[in-house]
Design a protein around this motif. Structure first.
Motif, PDB file in Angstrom:
ATOM      1  N   ALA A  95      -5.134   2.097  -3.262  1.00 43.26           N
ATOM      2  CA  ALA A  95      -4.054   1.344  -2.358  1.00 43.26           C
ATOM      3  C   ALA A  95      -3.017   0.864  -3.243  1.00 43.26           C
ATOM      4  O   ALA A  95      -2.917   0.401  -4.116  1.00 43.26           O
ATOM      5  CB  ALA A  95      -4.807   0.251  -1.618  1.00 43.26           C
ATOM      6  N   GLY A  96      -1.663   1.057  -2.525  1.00 45.23           N
ATOM      7  CA  GLY A  96      -0.546   0.495  -3.234  1.00 45.23           C
ATOM      8  C   GLY A  96       0.078   1.493  -4.125  1.00 45.23           C
ATOM      9  O   GLY A  96       1.208   1.268  -4.656  1.00 45.23           O
ATOM     10  N   PHE A  97      -0.273   2.556  -4.336  1.00 41.15           N
ATOM     11  CA  PHE A  97      -0.161   3.669  -5.216  1.00 41.15           C
ATOM     12  C   PHE A  97       1.262   4.333  -4.846  1.00 41.15           C
ATOM     13  O   PHE A  97       2.281   4.396  -5.894  1.00 41.15           O
ATOM     14  CB  PHE A  97      -1.092   4.661  -5.332  1.00 41.15           C
ATOM     15  N   PHE A  98       1.470   4.559  -3.878  1.00 37.32           N
ATOM     16  CA  PHE A  98       3.120   5.050  -3.383  1.00 37.32           C
ATOM     17  C   PHE A  98       4.038   4.034  -3.954  1.00 37.32           C
ATOM     18  O   PHE A  98       5.075   4.503  -4.426  1.00 37.32           O
ATOM     19  CB  PHE A  98       3.084   5.173  -1.867  1.00 37.32           C
ATOM     20  N   GLU A  99       3.807   2.819  -3.299  1.00 38.73           N
ATOM     21  CA  GLU A  99       4.783   1.696  -3.799  1.00 38.73           C
ATOM     22  C   GLU A  99       5.145   1.642  -5.380  1.00 38.73           C
ATOM     23  O   GLU A  99       6.280   1.769  -5.784  1.00 38.73           O
ATOM     24  CB  GLU A  99       4.503   0.401  -3.322  1.00 38.73           C
ATOM     25  N   ARG A 100       4.128   1.829  -6.187  1.00 36.38           N
ATOM     26  CA  ARG A 100       4.282   1.853  -7.501  1.00 36.38           C
ATOM     27  C   ARG A 100       4.921   2.938  -8.104  1.00 36.38           C
ATOM     28  O   ARG A 100       5.709   2.938  -8.936  1.00 36.38           O
ATOM     29  CB  ARG A 100       2.843   1.662  -8.272  1.00 36.38           C
ATOM     30  N   VAL A 101       4.454   4.078  -7.692  1.00 34.13           N
ATOM     31  CA  VAL A 101       5.088   5.470  -8.028  1.00 34.13           C
ATOM     32  C   VAL A 101       6.693   5.602  -7.624  1.00 34.13           C
ATOM     33  O   VAL A 101       7.483   5.823  -8.323  1.00 34.13           O
ATOM     34  CB  VAL A 101       4.535   6.504  -7.491  1.00 34.13           C
ATOM     35  N   GLU A 102       6.741   5.124  -6.365  1.00 36.54           N
ATOM     36  CA  GLU A 102       8.173   4.926  -5.664  1.00 36.54           C
ATOM     37  C   GLU A 102       9.079   4.096  -6.622  1.00 36.54           C
ATOM     38  O   GLU A 102      10.521   4.294  -6.854  1.00 36.54           O
ATOM     39  CB  GLU A 102       8.431   4.802  -4.257  1.00 36.54           C
TER      40      GLU A 102
ATOM     41  N   GLU B 269      -2.363   8.555  -2.201  1.00 38.45           N
ATOM     42  CA  GLU B 269      -3.265   7.230  -2.155  1.00 38.45           C
ATOM     43  C   GLU B 269      -4.313   7.103  -1.656  1.00 38.45           C
ATOM     44  O   GLU B 269      -4.368   7.705  -0.649  1.00 38.45           O
ATOM     45  CB  GLU B 269      -2.091   6.313  -1.350  1.00 38.45           C
ATOM     46  N   VAL B 270      -5.261   6.755  -2.606  1.00 44.46           N
ATOM     47  CA  VAL B 270      -6.882   6.902  -1.977  1.00 44.46           C
ATOM     48  C   VAL B 270      -7.171   5.560  -1.354  1.00 44.46           C
ATOM     49  O   VAL B 270      -7.041   4.450  -1.994  1.00 44.46           O
ATOM     50  CB  VAL B 270      -7.644   7.383  -3.262  1.00 44.46           C
ATOM     51  N   GLY B 271      -7.816   5.416  -0.239  1.00 42.71           N
ATOM     52  CA  GLY B 271      -8.038   4.416   0.430  1.00 42.71           C
ATOM     53  C   GLY B 271      -9.411   4.450   0.897  1.00 42.71           C
ATOM     54  O   GLY B 271     -10.109   5.558   0.871  1.00 42.71           O
ATOM     55  N   GLU B 272      -9.975   3.437   1.347  1.00 44.80           N
ATOM     56  CA  GLU B 272     -11.471   3.463   2.013  1.00 44.80           C
ATOM     57  C   GLU B 272     -11.838   4.203   3.055  1.00 44.80           C
ATOM     58  O   GLU B 272     -12.735   4.954   3.136  1.00 44.80           O
ATOM     59  CB  GLU B 272     -11.945   1.917   2.367  1.00 44.80           C
ATOM     60  N   GLU B 273     -10.692   4.592   3.919  1.00 42.16           N
ATOM     61  CA  GLU B 273     -11.004   5.370   4.926  1.00 42.16           C
ATOM     62  C   GLU B 273     -10.437   6.859   4.935  1.00 42.16           C
ATOM     63  O   GLU B 273     -10.806   7.878   5.375  1.00 42.16           O
ATOM     64  CB  GLU B 273     -10.400   4.892   6.361  1.00 42.16           C
TER      65      GLU B 273
END
Ligand code: ZN
Ligand code: ZN
Length: 337
Positions: free
Chosen positions: A85-92, A116-120
């Protein structure tokens, strides 16, 4: 002894940044678990990377992103990146940190596919170098099933672990491995050679057994010889198929009962577990506060998971002189020396 189709090794010594390099033997291809400092690797190694799995984006696990991007720029290449979670923001954020006004001059196109891998669910976005790494097209979405990548020869599984943020635990599981029976090869009058690489790859990828497979080799340096078989027939004669290997990578996780249980689940029966041993048991309170495992917890979880071999890493710098003590503590808990 079965010869594995991939090798896994830590990029750096255990007091330096985490990162596991997985190289596939039949292909000019590799993957990373974590992107710490990558300076120990050559551009040649880095250019083989097709998939990167980032456990979380603390700096020691993600600072190598720039190195990988730098080497890959201007190449015809698709790079898959996975993170929690939050990976898009970090990469962007990383991509927004540079100026890209000249990228449309590059003859080749680099494409990033970021998941981005989330629980659902898992969400995937694409970024093209030629478009200055602005997001391309629509986001894709799939349910999270633990399996992040599945190919004929292997799959990558993830568990969501607790590091006070979500942190991915990772396993690479080979479907099976293919070995060559040398005596059977001799009996057929076939020499060893580069064709075996193509052959093993075809078997590993479960190619149609009825398709023709040509064995081509040189005799006395110049005469080219060729014999053609049905792939299935040749497989039956010379290939010995054995269960594939499993490698698990666990780092930066709180030693809570629930987390340890999830970690044991992911690492179950692994041939090789790479596991952090950040602190000694005597500093377990600090380990809890910092959400890391102790050497004892690392060894215990390896024993419970029934893994065959462990490699420890991510030691706290406070133990520079105490590497042996960390190893001893973990190995005692693991029950093997
Ligand atoms: Zn961390
Ligand atoms: Zn860390």
């Amino acid at each position: 002894m079965a010869r594995p189709s991939f090798t896994a090794r830590l990029v750096n010594p255990p007091f330096h940044d985490p990162g596991l390099l997985i190289s596939f033997q039949y292909q000019r291809r590799a993957m990373f678990f974590d992107l710490g400092d990558l300076h120990a690797l050559s551009p040649r190694d880095l250019l083989k990377i097709s998939h990167v799995f980032v456990t979380h984006t603390h700096m020691d696990h993600f600072v190598g992103f720039d190195t990988l991007l730098r080497v890959s720029l201007g190449r015809e290449k698709e790079l898959h990146l996975f993170g929690p979670a939050g990976f898009f923001e970090r990469v962007e954020g990383k991509l927004a940190g540079y100026t890209w006004n000249l990228v449309d001059e590059y003859p080749y196109n680099l494409q990033l596919r970021v998941t981005e891998v989330g629980e659902e669910r898992c969400r995937t976005r694409r970024y093209l170098c030629k478009d200055r790494f602005l997001r391309a097209g629509n986001e894709e979405e799939t349910p999270f099933t633990r399996i992040l990548v599945k190919e004929p020869a292997f799959r990558v599984e993830a568990a969501l672990l607790d590091h006070r943020i979500a942190c991915l635990g990772l396993s690479l599981i080979e479907e099976f491995s293919v070995n060559i029976d040398k005596e059977a090869l001799n009996a057929l009058g076939l020499p060893v050679g580069p064709w075996l690489t193509t052959f093993k790859k075809a078997v590993a990828e479960k190619k149609d057994p009825d398709q023709a497979f040509s064995v081509v080799w040189e005799e006395e340096g110049k005469i080219l010889r060729e014999r053609t078989f049905r792939l299935g027939e040749l497989t039956e004669k010379i290939a010995r198929i054995s269960p594939g290997r499993k490698v698990t990578y666990l780092t930066d996780l709180l030693g809570s009962p629930e987390n340890l249980e999830n970690a044991v689940d992911l690492a179950r029966d692994a041939d090789h577990l790479f596991v952090e041993a950040a602190f000694l048991d005597r500093d377990r309170e600090t380990a809890k506060t910092k959400c890391h495992l102790t050497a004892k917890e690392a060894g215990t979880l390896a024993r419970k998971a029934g893994v065959k071999q462990i490699t420890l890493f991510h030691f706290s710098p406070r133990y520079t002189e105490l590497e042996e003590e960390i190893t001893r503590e973990a190995m005692e808990a693991f029950g093997k020396r």
